[in-house]
Design a protein around this motif. Structure first.
Motif, PDB file in Angstrom:
ATOM      1  N   PHE A 447       0.763  -1.492  -0.079  1.00 19.21           N
ATOM      2  CA  PHE A 447       0.091  -0.106   0.123  1.00 19.21           C
ATOM      3  C   PHE A 447       0.875   1.349  -0.079  1.00 19.21           C
ATOM      4  CE2 PHE A 447      -2.638  -3.327   1.595  1.00 19.21           C
ATOM      5  CZ  PHE A 447      -3.842  -3.264   0.885  1.00 19.21           C
ATOM      6  N   TYR A 448       1.987   1.086  -0.722  1.00 21.08           N
ATOM      7  CA  TYR A 448       3.016   2.244  -0.899  1.00 21.08           C
ATOM      8  C   TYR A 448       3.215   2.962   0.470  1.00 21.08           C
ATOM      9  CZ  TYR A 448       1.875   1.156  -5.655  1.00 21.08           C
ATOM     10  OH  TYR A 448       1.528   0.324  -6.901  1.00 21.08           O
ATOM     11  N   GLY A 449       3.734   2.507   1.504  1.00 23.24           N
ATOM     12  CA  GLY A 449       3.902   2.860   2.566  1.00 23.24           C
ATOM     13  C   GLY A 449       2.834   3.053   3.663  1.00 23.24           C
ATOM     14  N   HIS A 450       1.544   3.269   3.429  1.00 20.85           N
ATOM     15  CA  HIS A 450       0.464   3.615   4.453  1.00 20.85           C
ATOM     16  C   HIS A 450       0.275   2.451   5.293  1.00 20.85           C
ATOM     17  CE1 HIS A 450      -0.804   7.604   2.443  1.00 20.85           C
ATOM     18  NE2 HIS A 450      -0.659   6.956   1.500  1.00 20.85           N
ATOM     19  N   TYR A 451      -0.164   2.707   6.361  1.00 22.56           N
ATOM     20  CA  TYR A 451      -0.472   1.749   7.463  1.00 22.56           C
ATOM     21  C   TYR A 451      -1.866   0.897   6.970  1.00 22.56           C
ATOM     22  CZ  TYR A 451       2.296   4.276  10.628  1.00 22.56           C
ATOM     23  OH  TYR A 451       3.402   4.947  11.260  1.00 22.56           O
ATOM     24  N   TRP A 452      -1.767  -0.304   7.171  1.00 19.99           N
ATOM     25  CA  TRP A 452      -2.835  -1.212   6.578  1.00 19.99           C
ATOM     26  C   TRP A 452      -3.086  -2.407   7.644  1.00 19.99           C
ATOM     27  CZ3 TRP A 452      -1.675  -6.523   5.093  1.00 19.99           C
ATOM     28  CH2 TRP A 452      -0.417  -6.686   5.141  1.00 19.99           C
ATOM     29  N   VAL A 453      -4.346  -2.956   7.508  1.00 19.54           N
ATOM     30  CA  VAL A 453      -4.653  -4.026   8.272  1.00 19.54           C
ATOM     31  C   VAL A 453      -5.192  -5.224   7.526  1.00 19.54           C
ATOM     32  CG1 VAL A 453      -6.693  -4.785   9.961  1.00 19.54           C
ATOM     33  CG2 VAL A 453      -5.714  -2.292  10.031  1.00 19.54           C
ATOM     34  N   TRP A 454      -4.510  -6.264   7.923  1.00 17.32           N
ATOM     35  CA  TRP A 454      -4.799  -7.711   7.232  1.00 17.32           C
ATOM     36  C   TRP A 454      -6.201  -8.102   7.780  1.00 17.32           C
ATOM     37  CZ3 TRP A 454      -6.062 -12.721   7.235  1.00 17.32           C
ATOM     38  CH2 TRP A 454      -5.806 -13.632   6.203  1.00 17.32           C
ATOM     39  N   CYS A 455      -7.087  -8.283   6.898  1.00 18.26           N
ATOM     40  CA  CYS A 455      -8.647  -8.527   7.011  1.00 18.26           C
ATOM     41  C   CYS A 455      -8.831  -9.908   6.522  1.00 18.26           C
ATOM     42  CB  CYS A 455      -9.320  -7.475   6.515  1.00 18.26           C
ATOM     43  SG  CYS A 455      -9.139  -5.895   7.311  1.00 18.26           S
ATOM     44  N   MET A 456      -9.803 -10.722   7.093  1.00 18.91           N
ATOM     45  CA  MET A 456     -10.385 -11.929   6.463  1.00 18.91           C
ATOM     46  C   MET A 456     -11.865 -11.303   6.236  1.00 18.91           C
ATOM     47  SD  MET A 456     -10.937 -15.602   8.279  1.00 18.91           S
ATOM     48  CE  MET A 456     -12.762 -15.038   9.106  1.00 18.91           C
ATOM     49  N   LEU A 457     -12.203 -11.430   4.790  1.00 21.98           N
ATOM     50  CA  LEU A 457     -13.443 -11.276   4.474  1.00 21.98           C
ATOM     51  C   LEU A 457     -14.349 -12.638   4.601  1.00 21.98           C
ATOM     52  CD1 LEU A 457     -14.324  -9.091   1.464  1.00 21.98           C
ATOM     53  CD2 LEU A 457     -15.962 -10.978   2.028  1.00 21.98           C
ATOM     54  N   HIS A 458     -14.116 -13.524   4.349  1.00 26.95           N
ATOM     55  CA  HIS A 458     -14.544 -14.809   4.181  1.00 26.95           C
ATOM     56  C   HIS A 458     -16.068 -15.156   3.533  1.00 26.95           C
ATOM     57  CE1 HIS A 458     -16.899 -18.229   6.189  1.00 26.95           C
ATOM     58  NE2 HIS A 458     -15.649 -18.940   6.075  1.00 26.95           N
ATOM     59  N   ASN A 459     -16.859 -14.607   3.560  1.00 25.26           N
ATOM     60  CA  ASN A 459     -18.054 -14.663   3.020  1.00 25.26           C
ATOM     61  C   ASN A 459     -18.797 -13.463   2.272  1.00 25.26           C
ATOM     62  OD1 ASN A 459     -21.023 -13.624   4.589  1.00 25.26           O
ATOM     63  ND2 ASN A 459     -19.408 -13.865   6.115  1.00 25.26           N
ATOM     64  N   PHE A 460     -19.624 -13.600   1.386  1.00 24.37           N
ATOM     65  CA  PHE A 460     -20.362 -12.653   0.829  1.00 24.37           C
ATOM     66  C   PHE A 460     -21.881 -12.926   0.746  1.00 24.37           C
ATOM     67  CE2 PHE A 460     -16.315 -13.205  -1.234  1.00 24.37           C
ATOM     68  CZ  PHE A 460     -15.701 -11.845  -1.519  1.00 24.37           C
ATOM     69  N   GLY A 461     -22.430 -11.576   1.274  1.00 25.49           N
ATOM     70  CA  GLY A 461     -23.780 -11.841   1.284  1.00 25.49           C
ATOM     71  C   GLY A 461     -24.441 -12.710   2.436  1.00 25.49           C
ATOM     72  N   GLY A 462     -23.486 -13.191   3.201  1.00 27.62           N
ATOM     73  CA  GLY A 462     -24.113 -14.218   4.356  1.00 27.62           C
ATOM     74  C   GLY A 462     -24.570 -15.233   3.746  1.00 27.62           C
ATOM     75  N   ARG A 463     -24.189 -15.936   2.704  1.00 27.99           N
ATOM     76  CA  ARG A 463     -24.736 -17.041   1.816  1.00 27.99           C
ATOM     77  C   ARG A 463     -24.464 -18.481   2.801  1.00 27.99           C
ATOM     78  NH1 ARG A 463     -22.827 -14.565  -2.563  1.00 27.99           N
ATOM     79  NH2 ARG A 463     -20.788 -15.762  -2.775  1.00 27.99           N
ATOM     80  N   THR A 464     -25.325 -19.319   3.037  1.00 27.00           N
ATOM     81  CA  THR A 464     -25.270 -20.266   3.871  1.00 27.00           C
ATOM     82  C   THR A 464     -24.164 -21.292   3.132  1.00 27.00           C
ATOM     83  OG1 THR A 464     -27.467 -19.999   4.603  1.00 27.00           O
ATOM     84  CG2 THR A 464     -26.204 -22.138   5.043  1.00 27.00           C
ATOM     85  N   GLY A 465     -23.137 -21.898   4.095  1.00 32.28           N
ATOM     86  CA  GLY A 465     -22.473 -23.034   3.354  1.00 32.28           C
ATOM     87  C   GLY A 465     -21.111 -22.899   4.381  1.00 32.28           C
TER      88      GLY A 465
END
Length: 795
Positions: A447-465
């Motif tokens: 991110f070209y030197g900016h502070y950043w946070v490693w995130c887990m998205l995991h699911n889209f729309g809350g779809r069951t599975g």
């Protein structure tokens, strides 16, 4: 109960008084005059604001709170004790003692030890959040307790220390965990549509406690912003009708806020805005009482279309369409009107809600900017940030980095660097939103030197599975941190929650882990606390699942956008393929192994019963896919008899899924629609439409987003999904019988007509569960014949 709590705190801390650090502010309330005009009246309210003085060197100064430490620390300690009362009970208040000590280097940490003098478990940390996290560490790893979205389990083993007056296990040696993640970010803009949109305070209180237990100190707080926007645009001269024509319905507000859509599912009401304002005040008070720093909304340039008429000189353009929704209006950040709106919005919002100086706004979420020229992109971010700090000199811009990985064709390295370079180092935090699959940090030179946070998205729309990437998330955040000093935290950014708790449990721990866990041992410990005892069959099945179902590759996850789609919840057609990434036997074997467990304590836990339900639904969904593949063969061979037999089995599978889903309240569509209606019992029809439409059509009848946010919930399964497949089977049987060419467009149009009718219906679905999950699941096993190589299936 509150007096008793304060008594215990006074006794434990030996102090004479607790001072509430809530600050009085003037809060505007809506008054609707006769004739329908709106007046804003001022009324004293309490709001807590733990401000942070943040200059360019964020890494050293971000959590040096500019407050009276004695006042705020007492509040955070009191809040930690109240957490014990809520999750364990009043009787355990005297079993713990909390101490808040801020180290000279402002290190994030928590410490556990047994106080041999008092006989209590002593928890010391630098904040209320970390005291709560220390408490949960103790409960997880010494008491084998679990508090999750899908069931709690916490029994203390009184036999551990039979001669002690305190039934809790001791901490033989002091444990100190230094937390390398300065920030632990939580939530996604979309979570406020797919999960929390209908929540009341009871649900939010529970979730904020969950945040604290898991150490999240930088949560997104997006409720109640429409109340602010209404004031801003009213002051600028827009009418109520013009503002309401811009705002979407409650279930679609996240995409209205990001400039993707206008008006769909609207209008919202004055009542809704006032209710959400009051709820936001409660949310922020509780977050801040833990010492959390709330991320509030900022202004990204998305404005009502009527603003261009009122201000014809303003530089307002219409952006391109999003998912076939009409393009929305965008005010250039260099325009003087942008400066005015930013100042008005931030000042009004901070007056009502206070501020912690963190603001999230995403100008180009799945939207192409008006130009791809690097000068334009740099100047845009420069002026956006300058406008923000003019309104709040201590502001930090929190940016969702999704757009950088979602549209790599537009956001080439030059464009990305140009946009990010417009914000000074230390004043931007980029959320690497899908680092669990497509990390942005290694596409953008960190991110070209900016502070950043490693995130887990995991699911889209809350779809069951059921699915996850346990091996990857157990190592990747640590590897990234070792490579990049400007990674300042970890986060959870799912589009929805209430699912796959094993994945979120592990990811939450990655904030404080400096070395990868032994994943085998971690899974063993997970089963222990999930069910209260170590049970060999449960350990075996979860170890198997952790290396298969919960070990999805990045390519497979990207291709499916999360969990493999369940065909049950897809608009029926003859075009689907097999999207499972693991052998079906794995899931079926695990399903059978659940019924080798006969421990009386385990089988009555909420967590065991939910897990039986979840794995039954997943096994049946996978079986439905297998039968569908057989159905395609029968259709291509024009084998009517075989086709009819398979279609009957497939409808039976849907029936069984409906039956088992109905045994868990969290899996009832009736609860979702009930929660929507509660916000306006006398005028609930539009709220009901919002609730139904988001789950199904997600827009108009021809929406390209239909079924994006599907849920395998009782009511949806047995009514909505069953009927769609019935329509499909009847038509396809006719095609075989009459040697007709299969018309996919006809199927889509016929099914869509039914879907629209269901969206507009107002029938009330059950909102209380029925039946025993275990008994229903066992019954289903006797009715279906899923091929399996499992030895447990025959035991």
């Amino acid at each position: 109960m509150l007096k008793q709590l304060i008594f215990y705190v006074l006794l434990l801390l030996l102090i004479s008084n607790f001072i509430n650090c809530n600050s009085i502010h003037q809060q505007q309330h809506i008054k609707i005059n006769s004739g329908g005009s709106v007046e804003f009246t001022e009324q004293d309210e309490l709001a807590t604001s733990t401000s942070t003085t943040i200059k360019n060197n964020v890494i050293n100064n971000i959590f040096k709170k500019s407050r009276d430490h004695n006042e705020q620390q007492d509040v955070e300690i009191t809040t930690a004790y109240s957490l014990i009362e809520r999750i364990l009970g009043e009787q355990y208040l005297t079993s713990f003692e909390f101490n808040l000590q801020i180290q000279s280097d402002h290190q994030e940490y928590f410490q556990l030890q047994s106080n041999n003098t008092s006989g209590k478990i002593s928890i010391t940390a630098n904040s209320g959040v970390n005291m709560a996290q220390g408490l949960y560490y103790y409960l997880k790893y010494y008491c084998f307790c679990s508090f999750t979205w899908t069931g709690d389990q916490c029994q203390f083993n009184h036999k551990t220390h039979p001669t002690s007056d305190n039934p809790l296990p001791t901490v033989p040696q002091m444990v100190q965990i230094e937390i390398p993640s300065l920030y632990r970010y939580y939530m996604n803009v979309c979570t406020f549509g797919y999960t929390t949109v209908w929540w009341n305070w009871t649900q939010w209180e529970r979730e904020i406690d969950w945040m604290a237990l898991n150490g999240y100190n930088l949560p997104l707080a997006f409720n109640g912003q429409e109340y602010i926007w209404y004031q801003v645009f009213s002051e600028l001269g827009l009418s109520q009708d013009e503002i309401f024509d811009w705002l979407s319905g409650p279930a679609f507000l996240p995409w209205n806020r990001m400039g993707n859509i206008n008006n769909w599912g609207g209008p919202i009401t004055m009542e809704w805005m006032a209710q959400q304002r009051d709820l936001q005040i409660q949310i922020l008070q509780r977050m801040r009482s833990y010492g959390m720093q709330a991320v509030l909304p900022g202004f990204a340039g998305h404005v009502p279309q009527s603003l261009a008429t009122l201000y014809p000189q303003a530089n307002i353009t219409v952006l391109g369409s999003w998912c076939n929704f009409t393009g929305t209006s965008f005010l250039e950040s260099s325009d003087p009107l942008y400066v005015k709106i930013t100042n008005l919005f931030i000042s009004t919002q901070n007056k009502v809600y206070g501020t912690d100086h963190f603001y999230n706004f995403d100008p180009f979420n799945e939207l192409d900017p008006p130009s791809n020229q690097t000068d334009y992109l740099r100047n845009t971010s420069v002026s956006m940030f300058n406008n923000l700090i003019q309104a709040d000199p201590d502001a930090i811009w929190v940016l969702q980095g999704w757009f950088l990985v979602n549209d790599q064709e537009f956001w080439q390295p030059n464009q990305t660097e140009a946009f990010l370079s417009g914000i000074p180092m230390g004043n931007l935090i980029v959320l690497d939103l899908w680092a669990d699959v497509i990390p942005g940090w290694n596409l953008t030179n960190f991110f070209y030197g900016h502070y950043w946070v490693w995130c887990m998205l995991h699911n889209f729309g809350g779809r069951t599975g059921m699915y996850g990437r346990l091996p990857f998330i157990s190592t990747s955040p640590i590897e990234a941190r070792s490579m990049c000093s400007n990674m300042v935290g970890t986060g959870l950014t799912p589009e929805a929650i209430d699912q796959n708790v094993i994945v979120y449990d592990l990811m939450s721990e990655m904030s404080w882990r400096s070395t990868p866990p032994n994943l085998t041992q971690w899974v063993v410990d997970y089963t222990h606390r999930r069910y209260g005892k170590l049970e060999p069959h449960l350990v075996d099945l979860w170890l198997s699942l952790s290396t298969t179902v919960f070990n999805c590759s990045a390519n497979e996850t990207e291709g499916n956008m999360g969990a493999p789609f369940s065909l049950v919840a897809q608009r029926p057609q003859m075009i689907f393929g097999d999207n499972l990434f693991y052998p079906m036997d794995v899931l079926v074997d695990a399903w059978y192994q659940y019924f080798l467990v006969n421990d009386s304590y385990i089988v009555q836990t909420d967590s065991f019963n939910f897990d039986v339900t979840e794995i039954t639904i997943q096994a049946l969904s996978n079986y439905f896919l297998t039968e569908y593949m057989n159905l395609q063969v029968a259709f291509n061979q024009s084998n009517l008899n075989e086709f009819e037999q398979i279609s009957e089995r497939m409808l039976n599978i849907i029936d069984y899924m409906e039956m088992i889903a109905a045994s868990q309240q969290i899996n009832l569509v009736g609860l979702w629609t009930l929660n929507a209606r509660q916000w306006s019992p006398s005028n609930y029809s539009n709220l009901e439409f919002n609730a139904r439409n988001q789950l199904t059509l997600w827009g108009p009848q021809d929406s390209v987003l239909h079924d994006y946010a599907y849920k395998l919930w009782s009511g949806l399964i047995g009514d909505f999904y069953y009927t769609r497949w019935m329509i499909f089977f009847k038509y396809t049987i006719t095609c075989i019988q009459d040697s007709m060419t299969f018309n996919a467009t006809y199927v889509d149009e016929t099914v869509a007509f039914f879907e629209q009718t269901w969206n507009e219906d107002l029938n009330i679905y059950p909102y209380y569960p029925t039946g025993s999950s275990i008994k229903i699941s066992k019954f289903i096993q006797t009715q279906v014949n899923i091929p399996t190589n499992s030895s447990s299936a025959s035991e």
